[in-house]
Design a protein around this motif. Sequence first.
Motif, short mmCIF file in Angstrom:
data_model
loop_
_atom_site.label_atom_id
_atom_site.label_comp_id
_atom_site.label_asym_id
_atom_site.label_seq_id
_atom_site.Cartn_x
_atom_site.Cartn_y
_atom_site.Cartn_z
N CYS A 1 -9.61 22.31 -8.02
CA CYS A 1 -9.91 20.92 -7.66
C CYS A 1 -10.62 20.90 -6.32
O CYS A 1 -10.41 21.76 -5.46
N HIS B 1 -11.26 15.59 -6.37
CA HIS B 1 -11.70 15.56 -7.76
C HIS B 1 -10.89 16.58 -8.54
O HIS B 1 -10.81 17.75 -8.18
N ALA C 1 -5.53 22.71 -12.95
CA ALA C 1 -6.92 22.64 -12.46
C ALA C 1 -6.93 23.19 -11.04
O ALA C 1 -7.07 22.44 -10.07
N ARG D 1 -16.50 14.47 -15.30
CA ARG D 1 -15.79 15.71 -15.59
C ARG D 1 -14.37 15.70 -15.03
O ARG D 1 -13.89 16.72 -14.54
N GLY D 2 -13.73 14.59 -15.08
CA GLY D 2 -12.35 14.54 -14.61
C GLY D 2 -12.00 13.22 -13.96
O GLY D 2 -12.42 12.15 -14.41
N THR D 3 -11.24 13.31 -12.87
CA THR D 3 -10.68 12.13 -12.22
C THR D 3 -10.89 12.22 -10.71
O THR D 3 -10.67 13.29 -10.11
N SER E 1 -10.18 18.14 -12.43
CA SER E 1 -10.81 18.24 -13.76
C SER E 1 -9.79 18.01 -14.87
O SER E 1 -9.54 18.88 -15.73
N ARG E 2 -9.19 16.84 -14.83
CA ARG E 2 -8.29 16.38 -15.89
C ARG E 2 -8.54 14.90 -16.10
O ARG E 2 -9.03 14.21 -15.22
N SER E 3 -8.19 14.40 -17.26
CA SER E 3 -8.44 12.99 -17.56
C SER E 3 -7.57 12.08 -16.70
O SER E 3 -6.55 12.51 -16.16
N ARG F 1 -14.20 9.98 -13.80
CA ARG F 1 -15.47 10.60 -13.50
C ARG F 1 -15.92 11.40 -14.74
O ARG F 1 -15.15 11.59 -15.67
#
Length: 209
Positions: free
Chosen positions: A148, A9, A145, A101-103, A11-13, A99
């Motif tokens: 991760c 996971h 991030a 809060r991210g990807t 935390s970036r788009s 997701r």
Amino acid sequence: MPEISVDVHISRSVNEVYDFLADARNLELWFSGVASVAESAEPAGPGVAHVYRFPGRHRDQLLQCVAYVPGEHLVFRGDRMWNPLGAQTPFYSFTLSPRRRGTLLRLTVQCRLAGALMLLAPIVAMAWRRDLPRDARRLGERLGAPHCHVIAAPRRIRTPVPALAPAVIPAATPPPLAPSVPQVHPEPQPEPRPASVPAAKERASRPAA
């Protein structure tokens, strides 16, 4: 064909992560399966090939994008590489899903092995099990991030198992039949005749008194 996957996971788009992965020149910054990538003016997309070097190799190879679904899926295939033991063809796959809060990113490495290298499949799988979590964390650092989270340990290990031909069990062969001998019935023999009794001698006729 060993196949190793790890979920992480970041935390970036999705778009940020995908754009970074789609540029093959960024692979050498974080991915242990790529030592270097030559500069190229070609935009990212299906069929685009880049000149790269696989770790430990001194010859340039081609790294081609063979699957490209913007924001969802991306696959790079390396050239088949030969050595005295056989050949290997690497595939690097990235699957993304948004997701809250991210990807969520799934990194997958596949190696198609040929020749005696197939016997080394467990060692190849072990190396990727060790390296993929590190690669995922380096990717997060490059994207800003650093925290991760690797969700699942490397999994889906597949090693080639040579297919064994099914044993052929011969059908039970019946014992050979003895050649039929025609039964010969002896012809009935005539009963032996009793020994002939000699005929009584004719009595001499007595003279008349």
